[in-house]
Scaffold this active site. Structure first.
Site, PDB file in Angstrom:
ATOM      1  N   GLY A  58     -16.244  11.819   1.319  1.00 24.57           N
ATOM      2  CA  GLY A  58     -15.648  10.534   0.944  1.00 24.57           C
ATOM      3  C   GLY A  58     -15.493   9.564   2.081  1.00 24.57           C
ATOM      4  CB  CYS A  83      14.196  -1.909  21.908  1.00 23.46           C
ATOM      5  SG  CYS A  83      12.739  -2.073  20.857  1.00 23.46           S
ATOM      6  CB  VAL A 114      -3.041   6.050   6.514  1.00 14.60           C
ATOM      7  CG1 VAL A 114      -3.962   5.848   7.718  1.00 14.60           C
ATOM      8  CG2 VAL A 114      -3.309   4.973   5.462  1.00 14.60           C
ATOM      9  CG  ASP A 115      -3.820   9.155   1.142  1.00 19.39           C
ATOM     10  OD1 ASP A 115      -3.546  10.320   1.475  1.00 19.39           O
ATOM     11  OD2 ASP A 115      -4.963   8.809   0.771  1.00 19.39           O
ATOM     12  NE  ARG A 141      -3.533   0.019   2.613  1.00 17.72           N
ATOM     13  CZ  ARG A 141      -3.866   0.457   3.839  1.00 17.72           C
ATOM     14  NH1 ARG A 141      -3.568  -0.268   4.895  1.00 17.72           N
ATOM     15  NH2 ARG A 141      -4.499   1.591   3.995  1.00 17.72           N
ATOM     16  CG  ASN A 160     -20.254   9.153  -0.220  1.00 18.86           C
ATOM     17  OD1 ASN A 160     -20.316   8.413  -1.196  1.00 18.86           O
ATOM     18  ND2 ASN A 160     -19.688   8.789   0.920  1.00 18.86           N
ATOM     19  CG  HIS A 184      -7.955   6.553  11.036  1.00 21.35           C
ATOM     20  ND1 HIS A 184      -8.955   6.130  10.199  1.00 21.35           N
ATOM     21  CD2 HIS A 184      -8.566   6.842  12.206  1.00 21.35           C
ATOM     22  CE1 HIS A 184     -10.127   6.173  10.838  1.00 21.35           C
ATOM     23  NE2 HIS A 184      -9.909   6.615  12.056  1.00 21.35           N
ATOM     24  CB  CYS A 238       9.117   1.243  19.081  1.00 29.39           C
ATOM     25  SG  CYS A 238       9.548  -0.238  20.027  1.00 29.39           S
TER      26      CYS A 238
HETATM   27  P1  NAD Z   1     -14.516   3.630   3.238  1.00 26.80           P
HETATM   28  O1  NAD Z   1     -13.675   2.824   2.318  1.00 26.80           O
HETATM   29  O2  NAD Z   1     -15.280   2.936   4.298  1.00 26.80           O
HETATM   30  O3  NAD Z   1     -15.590   4.499   2.408  1.00 26.80           O
HETATM   31  C1  NAD Z   1     -15.232   5.290   1.318  1.00 26.80           C
HETATM   32  C2  NAD Z   1     -16.394   6.212   0.978  1.00 26.80           C
HETATM   33  O4  NAD Z   1     -15.983   7.055  -0.087  1.00 26.80           O
HETATM   34  C3  NAD Z   1     -17.670   5.514   0.533  1.00 26.80           C
HETATM   35  O5  NAD Z   1     -18.781   6.062   1.227  1.00 26.80           O
HETATM   36  C4  NAD Z   1     -17.758   5.837  -0.968  1.00 26.80           C
HETATM   37  O6  NAD Z   1     -19.094   5.948  -1.424  1.00 26.80           O
HETATM   38  C5  NAD Z   1     -17.054   7.171  -1.018  1.00 26.80           C
HETATM   39  N1  NAD Z   1     -16.442   7.507  -2.306  1.00 26.80           N
HETATM   40  C6  NAD Z   1     -15.971   6.678  -3.263  1.00 26.80           C
HETATM   41  N2  NAD Z   1     -15.472   7.397  -4.293  1.00 26.80           N
HETATM   42  C7  NAD Z   1     -15.615   8.709  -3.958  1.00 26.80           C
HETATM   43  C8  NAD Z   1     -15.285   9.932  -4.589  1.00 26.80           C
HETATM   44  N3  NAD Z   1     -14.694   9.971  -5.787  1.00 26.80           N
HETATM   45  N4  NAD Z   1     -15.572  11.100  -3.950  1.00 26.80           N
HETATM   46  C9  NAD Z   1     -16.191  11.090  -2.738  1.00 26.80           C
HETATM   47  N5  NAD Z   1     -16.528   9.952  -2.100  1.00 26.80           N
HETATM   48  C10 NAD Z   1     -16.233   8.780  -2.685  1.00 26.80           C
HETATM   49  O7  NAD Z   1     -13.523   4.727   3.817  1.00 26.80           O
HETATM   50  P2  NAD Z   1     -13.487   5.514   5.188  1.00 26.80           P
HETATM   51  O8  NAD Z   1     -14.860   5.973   5.546  1.00 26.80           O
HETATM   52  O9  NAD Z   1     -12.403   6.522   5.025  1.00 26.80           O
HETATM   53  O10 NAD Z   1     -13.039   4.467   6.335  1.00 26.80           O
HETATM   54  C11 NAD Z   1     -12.256   3.349   6.138  1.00 26.80           C
HETATM   55  C12 NAD Z   1     -10.911   3.295   6.829  1.00 26.80           C
HETATM   56  O11 NAD Z   1     -10.004   2.986   5.828  1.00 26.80           O
HETATM   57  C13 NAD Z   1     -10.346   4.512   7.464  1.00 26.80           C
HETATM   58  O12 NAD Z   1      -9.877   4.085   8.686  1.00 26.80           O
HETATM   59  C14 NAD Z   1      -9.124   4.912   6.624  1.00 26.80           C
HETATM   60  O13 NAD Z   1      -8.044   5.257   7.464  1.00 26.80           O
HETATM   61  C15 NAD Z   1      -8.773   3.666   5.886  1.00 26.80           C
HETATM   62  N6  NAD Z   1      -8.337   3.821   4.479  1.00 26.80           N
HETATM   63  C16 NAD Z   1      -7.561   4.861   4.085  1.00 26.80           C
HETATM   64  C17 NAD Z   1      -7.193   4.988   2.763  1.00 26.80           C
HETATM   65  C18 NAD Z   1      -6.320   6.142   2.356  1.00 26.80           C
HETATM   66  O14 NAD Z   1      -5.530   6.606   3.142  1.00 26.80           O
HETATM   67  N7  NAD Z   1      -6.464   6.656   1.136  1.00 26.80           N
HETATM   68  C19 NAD Z   1      -7.622   4.048   1.818  1.00 26.80           C
HETATM   69  C20 NAD Z   1      -8.410   2.982   2.249  1.00 26.80           C
HETATM   70  C21 NAD Z   1      -8.771   2.886   3.591  1.00 26.80           C
END
Ligand code: NAD
Length: 279
Positions: free
Chosen positions: A211, A172, A109-110, A75, A237, A127, A135
């Site tokens: 999102g 450590c 987290v990206d 990732r 969304n 997150h 560590c």
């Molecule tokens: P989720 O995957 O549960 O939901 C993503 C949401 O984004 C959905 O409701 C979807 O309909 C919507 N979506 C899809 N395409 C979109 C767009 N172009 N514009 C706007 N909305 C759009 O994600 P979440 O609610 O962030 O929670 C999941 C967990 O996953 C979090 O803890 C997060 O840290 C982690 N996560 C992070 C990343 C990242 O850092 N990019 C990627 C995957 C998961």
């Protein structure tokens, strides 16, 4: 729709509360980073397919640290190759326009918000950040950038021997772990800005969610607090979701569409409201 967005934002910005934006994986989907809900989120270990909710856990890391690291390094490679999209850029502009009224709370987290130019001071990465590690034992207060020599892995790549030595605590020499909040862990203030995020939501004039599917705890609490204190709720969304329903139920706005289209519209409405206010 534009008129009501403009009017609602102008009215809300006349108050002096914070302008808080909560982002989720959907904001980075258009940069090519899969959300957890898509098929791309899954990971195969041996003959078993793991759901992210099983793998992104302390329990999985304790059982199979190398497999969890393989998934994170895959990732990490995807995140390093991705570029910020117009949604990230609009948030940088919103911070510029609103200055210390603005706060970005991201579940992502990206690291793309930081790469786009959002400031460290006004961005809470609740997150964590996949570009960093800490560590896994007693020295978890020290956050280290994952060394440049640690490259992203392909989905089938084994963990190379030399990486086992690099993914270590400098003090450590035990395993380091990704600096991310796992599904079986709790938010805190020191690493993840838990209380600060709640306080910002409680004092917000505007809370925008973008999102995010509404499945995580802190964003849910933030929306509930902001709603209780009468903030304008806006949800972005492409799909119906709990935050869109909460916004509509509280006389807020559900912008059904992608973050890269709708956040620039919010920015335009904020800019014109601020201009009108300045006379
Ligand atoms: P989720 O995957 O549960 O939901 C993503 C949401 O984004 C959905 O409701 C979807 O309909 C919507 N979506 C899809 N395409 C979109 C767009 N172009 N514009 C706007 N909305 C759009 O994600 P979440 O609610 O962030 O929670 C999941 C967990 O996953 C979090 O803890 C997060 O840290 C982690 N996560 C992070 C990343 C990242 O850092 N990019 C990627 C995957 C998961």
């Amino acid at each position: 729709m534009d008129v009501s967005l403009d009017q609602a934002l102008a009215a809300a910005l006349a108050g002096d509360g914070a302008f808080v934006v909560v982002t989720g994986a959907g904001v980075s989907a258009e940069s090519g980073i899969p959300t957890f809900r898509g098929q791309d989120g899954y990971w195969t270990v041996g003959s078993r397919v793991y759901h992210p909710q099983e793998l992104a856990t302390h329990a999985a890391f304790r059982r199979m640290p190398e497999e969890v690291w393989r998934w994170y390094l895959y990732r990490l490679g995807v995140c390093r190759a991705a570029e910020p999209n117009p949604a990230h850029v609009a948030l940088v502009e919103l911070e510029r326009a609103l200055a210390d009224r603005f706060l970005l709370v991201t579940q992502n987290v990206d690291g793309l918000h930081m790469r786009a130019g959002s400031s460290r001071a006004r961005t809470y990465q609740i997150h964590g950040n996949i570009h960093f590690m800490r560590c896994a034992g007693a020295h978890g207060d020290e956050i280290m950038e994952i060394p440049a020599g640690v490259s992203g892995l392909g989905p089938e790549d084994p963990l190379p021997d030399q990486l086992r030595g690099l993914l270590r605590c400098a003090r450590c020499e035990g395993w380091a772990r990704p600096h991310v909040l796992w599904f079986d862990e709790y938010y805190d203030e020191e690493l993840y800005r838990f209380e600060s995020s709640l306080a910002a939501a409680a004092s917000a004039s505007v809370l925008v969610t973008a999102g995010t599917s509404g499945n995580t705890n802190l964003p849910n609490q933030m929306v509930a607090l902001a709603r209780r204190s009468g903030a304008l709720l806006i949800d972005i969304n492409p799909e119906d979701n709990p935050f869109g329903r909460a916004a509509r139920a509280a006389d807020g706005i559900f912008l059904r569409g992608s973050a890269s289209q709708e956040l620039p519209r919010v920015l335009a409405a904020v800019t014109s409201a601020l201009r009108a206010e300045a006379g």
